[in-house]
Write a protein that holds these residues in place. Structure first.
Motif, mmCIF file in Angstrom:
data_model
loop_
_atom_site.group_PDB
_atom_site.id
_atom_site.type_symbol
_atom_site.label_atom_id
_atom_site.label_comp_id
_atom_site.label_asym_id
_atom_site.label_seq_id
_atom_site.Cartn_x
_atom_site.Cartn_y
_atom_site.Cartn_z
ATOM 1 N N ASN A 184 0.806 -1.228 0.000
ATOM 2 C CA ASN A 184 0.000 0.000 0.000
ATOM 3 C C ASN A 184 0.840 1.281 0.000
ATOM 4 O O ASN A 184 0.293 2.368 0.072
ATOM 5 N N HIS A 185 2.147 1.126 -0.007
ATOM 6 C CA HIS A 185 3.032 2.302 0.054
ATOM 7 C C HIS A 185 2.503 3.299 1.076
ATOM 8 O O HIS A 185 2.269 4.489 0.780
ATOM 9 N N ALA A 244 4.330 0.355 8.744
ATOM 10 C CA ALA A 244 4.781 -0.451 9.877
ATOM 11 C C ALA A 244 6.090 -1.159 9.556
ATOM 12 O O ALA A 244 6.930 -1.380 10.443
ATOM 13 N N CYS A 245 6.289 -1.509 8.288
ATOM 14 C CA CYS A 245 7.527 -2.189 7.876
ATOM 15 C C CYS A 245 8.731 -1.309 8.178
ATOM 16 O O CYS A 245 9.740 -1.750 8.726
ATOM 17 N N CYS A 268 4.328 -5.852 8.784
ATOM 18 C CA CYS A 268 3.358 -5.440 7.759
ATOM 19 C C CYS A 268 2.057 -6.212 7.969
ATOM 20 O O CYS A 268 2.026 -7.430 7.825
ATOM 21 N N LYS A 326 2.646 -7.984 2.953
ATOM 22 C CA LYS A 326 3.253 -7.565 1.696
ATOM 23 C C LYS A 326 4.742 -7.243 1.808
ATOM 24 O O LYS A 326 5.316 -6.641 0.897
#
Ligand code: SF4
Ligand code: SF4
Length: 334
Positions: free
Chosen positions: A139-140, A145-146, A181, A185
């Motif tokens: 979702n860019h 969270a990543c 994530c 993803k």
């Protein structure tokens, strides 16, 4: 919470997926796979996938993997197993084509899961069973969270377009991004012990060319553009008509992929096979996925389609139809 390592890009790319137009052909999946994830360690990896909703999704049961934010605090989440992704098939082409053998080498024992294993299964009982196709990608996110979870500061937001990428030189293979994530993803490449994820086709975006999943979409179900470009279809669908909504917004990552909810599906049938006038697809399911604003979006979509069918003009319907595919994609960057 958004921290100082979360730089704010000057522009934000965004994607809109019209779930009324996706036909589940997987062309976008294959376009992405062919372009980006054909390297060693990536066989199981689909940066872009199209799953069936309701359904288990890819990786399997990703909605229960955890991660994202709760009350502003980062959640650890789980790392999906190999079986959750689905063990890639390998085929014995030599044996199949030249030796008369029945071809499949792997997996062993028999597979119990694969991407889209439950394709078109959906939910409900005949004749009121229902499903829709659900394309998914990174979702860019504006609050990724990543990135927040990475102890090595290897993930960064590109300042010129808000695309989130992993710096492989800094990645130490901690896989904290994979756990964090909530959309499943971010991936771990066991071949080179690095995190991998969608790069939003940034080399194409830099040239004013749409990402491969958008450009190849045979259903013209996708739009891509900058959220500050008031002439773009993404701006209109997200900010003006407000019919494009983020997936599971409560996960707190502020996604920049938005979905136009399925509004035009078939109606429920009663015991005599007559329409009850109520959609087969439960609105509660759509509210769970896209939040409480889905009701207003569905109402506007249905009203505008009614107007268009009655012969009146509808900018919303024309934007969604996309008479010229170029109108659905980014404007030149200059
Ligand atoms: S969808 Fe996941 S991998 Fe993509 S930016 Fe958001 S948190 Fe990171
Ligand atoms: S290419 Fe378009 S229509 Fe086909 S599955 Fe992907 S989003 Fe849906």
């Amino acid at each position: 919470m958004t921290t100082s390592k979360m730089a704010v890009p000057s522009r934000q790319i965004a994607f809109v997926v019209d779930l009324n137009k996706c036909i589940g052909c997987q062309t976008c999946t294959v376009a992405c796979k062919r372009l980006w994830t054909g390297h060693p360690g990536q066989a199981f990896m689909y940066w872009r996938n199209v799953e069936t909703a309701p359904g288990q999704g890819y990786p399997r049961n990703w909605t229960a993997k955890g991660g994202g934010y709760k009350n502003g605090d980062l959640q650890k989440g789980k790392r999906p197993t190999e079986a959750d992704y689905g063990i890639p098939f390998e085929f014995d082409y030599e044996g199949r084509l030249f030796e008369g053998k029945a071809g499949r080498v792997r997996p062993s024992p028999s597979p119990r899961n694969a991407p889209n294993w439950d394709e078109e299964q959906g939910a409900g009982a005949y004749p009121n069973n229902h499903f829709f196709f659900m394309p998914r990608m990174c979702n860019h996110c504006s609050n990724p969270a990543c990135l927040e979870a990475c102890p090595n500061d290897a993930i960064y937001r590109r300042l010129q377009d808000g695309i989130n990428v992993i710096n492989l030189d800094k990645c130490k293979g901690t896989a904290a991004c994979v756990e964090a994530c909530p959309y499943g993803k971010a991936f771990f490449n066991a071949n080179d012990l690095k995190g991998n994820k969608c790069i939003g086709c940034y080399p194409r975006i830099e040239k004013g060319v749409a990402s491969a999943c958008v450009a190849q979409c045979v259903g013209r179900a996708m739009h891509v553009g900058f959220l500050d470009d008031k002439a773009s279809s993404v701006f209109k669908l997200v900010n003006v008509f407000k019919v494009a909504l983020p997936l599971y917004p409560e996960l707190g990552t502020k996604p920049n992929v938005f979905y136009v909810p399925p509004a035009f599906g078939p109606m429920e049938e009663d015991a005599q096979g007559l329409s009850t006038g109520k959609p087969k697809l439960p609105q509660a399911l759509l509210e769970k996925m896209f939040g409480s604003e889905v009701g207003a979006a569905l109402a506007l979509l249905r009203a505008e389609r009614g107007r268009r069918m009655a012969g009146s003009a509808s900018e919303l319907m024309d934007t969604l139809i996309g008479h010229r595919s170029a109108d659905m994609m980014i404007s030149p960057l200059t």
